[in-house]
Design a protein around this motif. Structure first.
Motif, PDB file in Angstrom:
ATOM      1  N   LYS A 263      39.723  35.724  25.554  1.00 51.39           N
ATOM      2  CA  LYS A 263      39.249  36.917  26.252  1.00 51.39           C
ATOM      3  C   LYS A 263      39.192  36.659  27.756  1.00 51.39           C
ATOM      4  O   LYS A 263      38.632  35.665  28.212  1.00 51.39           O
ATOM      5  CB  LYS A 263      37.851  37.285  25.746  1.00 51.39           C
ATOM      6  N   GLU A 264      39.777  37.582  28.507  1.00 53.31           N
ATOM      7  CA  GLU A 264      39.780  37.438  29.956  1.00 53.31           C
ATOM      8  C   GLU A 264      38.374  37.599  30.508  1.00 53.31           C
ATOM      9  O   GLU A 264      37.627  38.500  30.112  1.00 53.31           O
ATOM     10  CB  GLU A 264      40.711  38.489  30.573  1.00 53.31           C
ATOM     11  N   PRO A 266      35.615  38.549  33.282  1.00 52.23           N
ATOM     12  CA  PRO A 266      35.522  39.511  34.391  1.00 52.23           C
ATOM     13  C   PRO A 266      35.620  38.819  35.756  1.00 52.23           C
ATOM     14  O   PRO A 266      35.040  37.745  35.959  1.00 52.23           O
ATOM     15  CB  PRO A 266      34.137  40.133  34.195  1.00 52.23           C
ATOM     16  N   ASP A 268      34.372  39.361  38.703  1.00 49.82           N
ATOM     17  CA  ASP A 268      33.167  39.099  39.502  1.00 49.82           C
ATOM     18  C   ASP A 268      32.423  37.862  39.017  1.00 49.82           C
ATOM     19  O   ASP A 268      31.849  37.121  39.816  1.00 49.82           O
ATOM     20  CB  ASP A 268      32.244  40.315  39.500  1.00 49.82           C
ATOM     21  N   GLU A 309      24.909  35.791  34.502  1.00 51.43           N
ATOM     22  CA  GLU A 309      26.117  35.399  35.240  1.00 51.43           C
ATOM     23  C   GLU A 309      26.628  34.008  34.854  1.00 51.43           C
ATOM     24  O   GLU A 309      27.397  33.390  35.581  1.00 51.43           O
ATOM     25  CB  GLU A 309      25.888  35.473  36.756  1.00 51.43           C
TER      26      GLU A 309
END
Length: 326
Positions: A263-264, A266, A268, A309
């Protein structure tokens, strides 16, 4: 003589250390009670390193993280054991590390200290140090440099701009815990990682007889590849390179399955990691061809979980994938 262990459920042995292993354990404990975590004790940095030097005990940090991951106790207890002091001579030290250090002093044995702490926390399964021997990691870099000490390896690899070629231990021969060997012999599946390739996973495989016992067990061996590269340790390495490093420290045919994220991530979130020179590891055609050539079954899916994050494996989905292999 190997003890035959009879348990309900599927016997899973997870081998490694650090954050990656503890994430996996949180997922596995929802699926089975028959979990044994075999954890590296080569850490010599941070609070664990200070206790190792000051008290002559084995480093407790990775053990602590795994115990907490498998704990069945009040949330306040987890917060307490994870708490790090912010001031004074204990600054940076974890209360959980101090708890294990106290248990070690009380019982006169690190193995007993881990066992008693497991009882206090009512953990699911078992957490075992891979060895009770005091071992130091030694890395040989591609430029021929030798680095001694787990905490120094990534730093000096970056400084010298040379990749890790091989990992060894001092002393060269260390001996595994009997309970760890028994768990491997009785395992249905053995999971390597996720975690630091050269400083959390491979060190466990360098302990005497570990490779032979794992290779001759009935269990399938599954390697869970990291989602990101680790600066100073696996820079620019792909899935093929990670698996190749494990086989170079073990034997051909050692790994049966390889699991990796596709899965790529994100942009940011990824930008913060790239700033620290970490890169995502996505399956490439050469990785798939290499695994096929080695007879390793490849499983690729969306395994990422992003929280605060931070990129981690999705513990639930990863655990389900592993359980379904049995």
């Amino acid at each position: 003589m190997v003890e035959t262990i009879k348990r309900d459920g599927k016997n899973i042995v997870a081998i490694g250390g650090g954050t990656g292993l503890s994430v996996l354990l949180r997922g596995l404990k929802e699926k089975t009670q028959s979990i044994t975590a075999i954890v590296t004790v080569a850490d010599d940095g941070g609070g664990s390193g200070r206790l190792r030097e000051d008290l002559g005990m084995l480093p407790p940090g990775d053990i602590r993280s795994c115990l907490i991951a498998l704990a069945n106790t009040e949330p306040t207890m987890e917060k307490l054991l994870q708490y790090r002091f912010k001031e004074g001579s204990l600054k940076g030290q974890s209360f959980g590390n101090l708890f294990l250090a106290a248990m070690n002093e009380i019982h006169g044995s690190f193995e007993k200290a881990v066992e008693e702490t497991s009882n206090v926390l009512k953990i699911t399964g078992k957490v075992l140090p891979v060895t009770l021997d005091d071992i130091t990691l030694i890395a040989e870099l591609e430029d021929g440099s030798i680095i001694e000490g787990e905490s120094k390896i990534p730093l000096l690899s970056i400084e010298k701009k040379s990749k890790i070629k091989r990992i060894k231990t001092n002393p060269e021969i260390s001996y595994p815990l009997k309970n760890a060997i028994d768990a491997i012999v009785n395992a249905d599946i053995i999971v390597l990682g996720p975690g630091s390739l050269y400083t959390s996973i491979i060190p466990n495989l360098l302990v005497k007889d570990m490779v032979n016992v794992i290779n001759s067990s009935k269990a399938k061996v599954v390697y869970v590849c990291n989602i990101m590269t680790q600066p100073g340790e696996t820079d620019d390495m792909g899935i093929k390179d990670h698996v190749e490093a494990i086989l170079n420290h073990t034997v051909d045919g050692f790994v049966d399955y390889c699991i990796a994220n596709n899965k790529e991530i994100p942009a940011d979130i990824l930008s913060k990691y790239i700033h620290d020179k970490a890169k995502p590891i996505y399956p490439q055609d050469l990785d798939i061809a290499y695994l096929k050539d080695k007879g390793i079954k490849f499983i690729s899916d969306d395994f990422i979980n992003i929280k605060d994050e931070l990129i981690r494996h999705n513990a639930k989905k990863l655990s389900e994938t592993i359980i379904n292999l049995i």
